[in-house]
Design a protein around this motif. Structure first.
Motif, short mmCIF file in Angstrom:
data_model
loop_
_atom_site.label_atom_id
_atom_site.label_comp_id
_atom_site.label_asym_id
_atom_site.label_seq_id
_atom_site.Cartn_x
_atom_site.Cartn_y
_atom_site.Cartn_z
N ALA A 144 0.95 -1.32 0.57
CA ALA A 144 0.13 0.12 0.02
C ALA A 144 1.03 0.80 0.25
O ALA A 144 0.66 2.78 -0.29
CB ALA A 144 -1.12 0.22 1.24
N GLU A 147 2.51 2.28 -3.41
CA GLU A 147 1.42 2.57 -5.03
C GLU A 147 1.07 3.19 -4.11
O GLU A 147 0.06 3.84 -4.65
CB GLU A 147 0.49 0.91 -4.62
CG GLU A 147 1.15 -0.14 -5.11
CD GLU A 147 0.92 0.05 -6.66
OE1 GLU A 147 0.90 0.73 -6.95
OE2 GLU A 147 1.53 -1.17 -7.82
N VAL A 205 13.18 -1.33 -0.75
CA VAL A 205 12.47 -2.47 -0.16
C VAL A 205 12.07 -1.66 1.32
O VAL A 205 12.93 -1.58 2.07
CB VAL A 205 12.81 -3.59 0.14
CG1 VAL A 205 11.88 -4.84 0.78
CG2 VAL A 205 13.46 -4.25 -0.65
N ILE A 206 11.17 -1.43 1.18
CA ILE A 206 10.37 -1.11 2.30
C ILE A 206 9.67 -2.24 3.18
O ILE A 206 9.77 -3.26 3.33
CB ILE A 206 8.53 -0.30 2.57
CG1 ILE A 206 9.00 0.97 1.74
CG2 ILE A 206 8.41 0.19 3.69
CD1 ILE A 206 7.41 1.24 0.64
C1 LIG Z 1 -10.69 -6.17 -4.98
C2 LIG Z 1 -9.36 -5.26 -5.35
C3 LIG Z 1 -9.81 -3.94 -4.37
C4 LIG Z 1 -8.59 -2.60 -4.30
N1 LIG Z 1 -9.53 -1.57 -4.17
C5 LIG Z 1 -8.21 -0.18 -4.09
C6 LIG Z 1 -9.02 0.38 -3.95
O1 LIG Z 1 -9.23 0.72 -3.70
N2 LIG Z 1 -7.78 1.24 -3.58
C7 LIG Z 1 -5.88 1.42 -4.23
O2 LIG Z 1 -5.52 1.92 -3.99
N3 LIG Z 1 -5.95 0.28 -4.32
C8 LIG Z 1 -6.80 -0.85 -4.25
N4 LIG Z 1 -6.32 -1.86 -5.28
C9 LIG Z 1 -5.29 -1.85 -5.53
C10 LIG Z 1 -3.75 -2.80 -4.54
O3 LIG Z 1 -4.82 -3.50 -3.62
C11 LIG Z 1 -3.59 -2.03 -3.64
O4 LIG Z 1 -2.78 -1.14 -4.49
C12 LIG Z 1 -2.81 -2.31 -2.50
O5 LIG Z 1 -2.23 -1.25 -2.02
C13 LIG Z 1 -1.45 -3.43 -3.49
O6 LIG Z 1 -0.32 -4.19 -1.68
P1 LIG Z 1 0.08 -5.93 -2.08
O7 LIG Z 1 0.15 -6.40 -1.01
O8 LIG Z 1 -1.05 -6.22 -2.58
O9 LIG Z 1 1.04 -4.96 -3.62
P2 LIG Z 1 1.74 -5.76 -4.02
O10 LIG Z 1 0.45 -6.39 -5.67
O11 LIG Z 1 1.91 -6.88 -4.17
O12 LIG Z 1 2.74 -4.74 -5.10
C14 LIG Z 1 2.50 -3.43 -5.02
C15 LIG Z 1 3.34 -2.70 -5.41
O13 LIG Z 1 4.28 -2.67 -4.60
C16 LIG Z 1 5.78 -2.88 -4.64
N5 LIG Z 1 6.34 -3.63 -2.91
C17 LIG Z 1 4.79 -4.46 -2.43
N6 LIG Z 1 5.46 -4.92 -1.20
C18 LIG Z 1 7.00 -3.94 -1.13
C19 LIG Z 1 8.17 -3.40 -0.21
N7 LIG Z 1 7.55 -3.92 1.19
N8 LIG Z 1 8.66 -2.28 -0.67
C20 LIG Z 1 8.52 -2.04 -0.79
N9 LIG Z 1 8.20 -2.36 -2.28
C21 LIG Z 1 6.74 -3.19 -2.74
C22 LIG Z 1 5.37 -4.36 -5.68
O14 LIG Z 1 7.09 -4.38 -6.01
C23 LIG Z 1 4.87 -3.63 -6.63
O15 LIG Z 1 5.13 -2.53 -7.09
C24 LIG Z 1 -7.81 -2.42 -5.27
C25 LIG Z 1 -7.74 -4.37 -5.79
C26 LIG Z 1 -8.01 -5.39 -5.21
C27 LIG Z 1 -7.63 -6.86 -6.39
#
Ligand SMILES: Cc1cc2nc3c(=O)[nH]c(=O)nc-3n(C[C@H](O)[C@H](O)[C@H](O)COP(=O)(O)OP(=O)(O)OC[C@H]3O[C@@H](n4cnc5c(N)ncnc54)[C@H](O)[C@@H]3O)c2cc1C
Length: 461
Positions: A144, A147, A205-206
Motif C-alpha cells: 500500500a 502504491e 524495499v520498505i
Molecule cells: C479487489 C481489489 C480492490 C482494490 N481496491 C483498491 C482501492 O480501493 N484503493 C487502492 O489504492 N488500490 C486498490 N487495489 C489495488 C491494490 O490492492 C493496492 O495497490 C495494494 O496497496 C497493493 O498491495 P499488495 O500488498 O497486494 O502489493 P503488491 O500487489 O504485492 O505490490 C504492489 C507494488 O508494491 C511493491 N511492493 C510491495 N511490497 C513492497 C515493499 N515492502 N517494499 C517496496 N515495494 C513493495 C511491489 O513491487 C509492486 O510494485 C485493489 C485491488 C483489488 C484486487
C-alpha cells in the motif's frame, strides 16, 4: 551464472527453507490481480527478518539479479510481476508484526502486515487506521505504501502518504535508510519519505513503517441519493463539498454499474442514472444534523434520498457499490479497470466524455468511484478471445487516460503505473511535468539503485 550463484549463496545465508525455486511454488508469484501480465520468477525468498532483506539485496546487487518486492500481489497494473525469468521475488508477507503505541499516536507495522490487521489492532484502543483500499483484507502495508494506495475514506482522509511518520527502507546492495521519526513534528530537510511512497518497489524495499492513527468517530450516518440525471448527481457532489461538508466517504455509481450488480449478483437495487453514497461522521449529538443537511443538498439537486445509522440498513444502502467490482469480474472474462482522477469541477465533463466513448466503442463500461476526491474507475468489459473487442478495450483504456490528462487530472489516482500504464505515464509527464522531470527522477534512480536491479521494467525505468 550470476543468478545460480546468487540463489545458492542466498539459500546458505538465509536458510534453504525460505527459498522457493520449484515451478509449482513460484507460479503463484507470476501474476497480480490484473491477470494481464505473467512471468514466473526464478526464485522466491520468503522474508522473515530485516537481515534476510539485507542479505538478498547485497548478493543480488553484486550478481546483478533483478529483485521484485511483493506483498499480496493485489496490484491491478502488473507492478509486482517480474519482467525476467531470472528475477528473485521477495515475499514480504511473513514479516508482519504490528504494535500500537496509543500514547504517542502511532502504529508500527512491518511491511507484510495487512492493512486490515493494522486497522483492527488500532480499533482495540478506540482508534483506527484511515486509508482503506477495498483490498485491505489482503493488501499489505508495504504494498500500500509502494502504491500510495487510497480507498473509500479518501474523500476525508486522503491516501497512505498522508499517514506516514517514518519508514525503514533497504536499498540495493543492502544499505539501510531510516527516514522520518515516529513523532508528529520533525524537521525534515529534503522529504525522502515521499520519494519512496508510490515508487512501486523500484527504489528500495520498505521493511517497516510508523503510521499515524485516528480516533474512531462516535457515530456514522450513511446517506444515499438516487438521481434521474447524471448531471444532478454531479451537482450534488460538488455542492456537498462547496458547502463545507467533508463526508468520510463520497461515492458515485452510474446506471450501468447498478444494472450489472443487479444482473450478476441478483440484487434489487433501484435503477437510476446515478447513485451517490455519503458517510457522514461526527459526535453523536451533531452527526444527524449534518447528515440531514447533506441529504437536503442531494434533494435540492433532484435526488431521492434515504439515510440510516442502523448497521444492517447501512449495508443495504451500500450493496451496489460494494458489489461493483466483483459483479463485473464475475460477468466478463476481460476487464480493464481505469483509475483516473480529474479536478472536481471537471467531474461531469469527464462522465459525459466517458458516455461518448461507451457509445462510440459499443462496449459495456460501468463507472463507479471515489467522486469525493475526483477519482473514477471506468471499468471496460470485454471478451479477450474476441480480437475486435480486445483492440477496442485497449484503445478505450488509452483514450480515457488521455482524457484525464486533458482535463488537468492524472492517469492514476491510486492503482499506480506498473506495466499497464507506462506509455500513458510518459504522455502525462511530457504533457504536464516539465522537461526536467524525467532527468531528475532517472538520476535519483541511478543514485539509489546504480545497477538497476530494483523491479526493473516498471514505472518508466
Ligand atoms: C479487489 C481489489 C480492490 C482494490 N481496491 C483498491 C482501492 O480501493 N484503493 C487502492 O489504492 N488500490 C486498490 N487495489 C489495488 C491494490 O490492492 C493496492 O495497490 C495494494 O496497496 C497493493 O498491495 P499488495 O500488498 O497486494 O502489493 P503488491 O500487489 O504485492 O505490490 C504492489 C507494488 O508494491 C511493491 N511492493 C510491495 N511490497 C513492497 C515493499 N515492502 N517494499 C517496496 N515495494 C513493495 C511491489 O513491487 C509492486 O510494485 C485493489 C485491488 C483489488 C484486487
Amino acid at each position: 551464472m550470476g543468478f545460480s550463484r546468487a540463489i545458492s549463496e542466498i539459500s546458505k545465508r538465509v536458510g534453504r527453507e525460505k527459498v522457493l525455486v520449484e515451478p509449482e511454488d513460484t507460479y503463484a508469484y507470476s501474476l497480480d490481480a490484473s491477470t494481464e501480465f505473467k512471468q514466473a520468477p526464478g526464485a522466491v525468498v520468503r522474508i522473515s527478518s530485516e537481515e534476510d532483506v539485507r542479505i538478498v539485496l547485497e548478493i543480488a546487487d553484486r550478481e546483478r539479479v533483478p529483485i521484485v518486492p511483493r506483498g499480496s500481489g493485489t496490484s491491478l497494473t502488473g507492478a509486482p510481476v517480474p519482467t525476467s525469468p531470472e528475477s528473485i521475488v521477495l515475499d514480504m508477507t511473513p514479516m508482519n508484526r504490528v504494535e500500537v503505541n496509543v500514547d504517542d499516536g502511532y502504529v508500527m507495522a512491518e511491511a507484510g502486515a495487512t492493512v486490515l490487521e493494522v486497522d483492527k489492532a488500532c480499533r482495540e484502543y478506540g482508534f483506527f487506521f484511515p486509508p482503506d483500499p477495498a483490498s485491505s483484507r489482503i493488501a499489505t502495508i508495504g504494498g500500500a505504501l509502494a502504491e500510495n494506495a487510497g480507498g473509500l475514506r479518501g474523500a476525508k482522509f486522503g491516501v497512505m502518504k498522508n499517514w506516514v511518520l517514518a519508514m525503514e527502507v533497504y536499498l540495493a546492495g543492502g544499505r539501510k535508510l531510516r527516514i522520518g521519526e515516529p513523532v508528529y513534528k520533525w524537521r525534515w530537510g529534503p522529504d525522502l519519505l515521499s520519494l519512496f511512497i508510490g515508487s512501486e518497489g523500484t527504489l528500495g524495499v520498505i521493511t517497516k513503517a510508523w503510521l499515524k492513527i485516528y480516533p474512531l468517530p462516535e457515530k456514522v450516518v450513511r446517506v444515499m441519493g438516487t438521481f434521474d440525471r447524471l448531471e444532478d448527481a454531479g451537482r450534488a457532489i460538488s455542492q456537498i463539498r462547496r458547502r463545507g461538508y467533508v463526508p468520510m466517504m463520497l461515492e458515485l455509481l452510474d446506471r450501468e454499474t447498478i444494472e450489472i450488480v443487479n444482473e450478476v449478483l441478483g440484487y434489487d437495487v433501484e435503477l437510476a442514472e446515478a447513485m451517490v453514497v455519503a458517510d457522514v461522521d461526527g459526535p453523536r449529538e451533531a452527526v444527524w444534523r449534518m447528515a440531514r443537511e447533506v441529504e437536503q443538498v442531494m434533494k435540492e439537486s433532484g435526488g431521492r434520498t434515504r439515510a440510516s445509522d442502523d448497521p444492517e440498513e447501512m449495508q443495504q444502502l451500500y450493496l451496489a457499490r460494494q458489489g461493483a467490482y466483483a459483479a463485473v469480474t464475475r460477468a466478463y472474462p476481460g476487464v480493464l479497470l481505469e483509475d483516473i482522477t480529474v479536478p472536481l469541477s471537471k467531474l461531469m465533463t469527464a462522465l459525459r466524455e466517458l458516455e461518448k466513448l461507451r457509445k462510440e466503442y459499443g462496449l459495456r463500461m460501468p463507472v463507479f468511484g471515489h467522486a469525493g476526491d475526483g477519482n473514477l474507475h471506468p471499468t471496460i468489459c470485454f471478451d479477450p478471445r474476441n480480437e475486435e473487442q480486445l483492440r477496442k478495450a485497449r484503445e478505450m483504456f488509452v483514450k480515457i487516460g488521455r482524457l484525464a490528462i486533458e482535463l488537468g487530472g492524472a492517469i492514476s489516482g491510486e492503482h499506480g503505473i506498473g506495466l499497464a500504464k507506462k506509455e500513458l505515464f510518459l504522455e502525462e509527464i511530457k504533457a504536464v511535468r516539465g522537461e526536467g522531470y524525467l532527468e531528475v527522477v532517472r538520476r535519483i534512480k541511478e543514485l539509489l539503485d546504480p545497477n538497476g536491479i530494483m523491479n526493473p521494467g516498471k514505472l518508466w525505468f
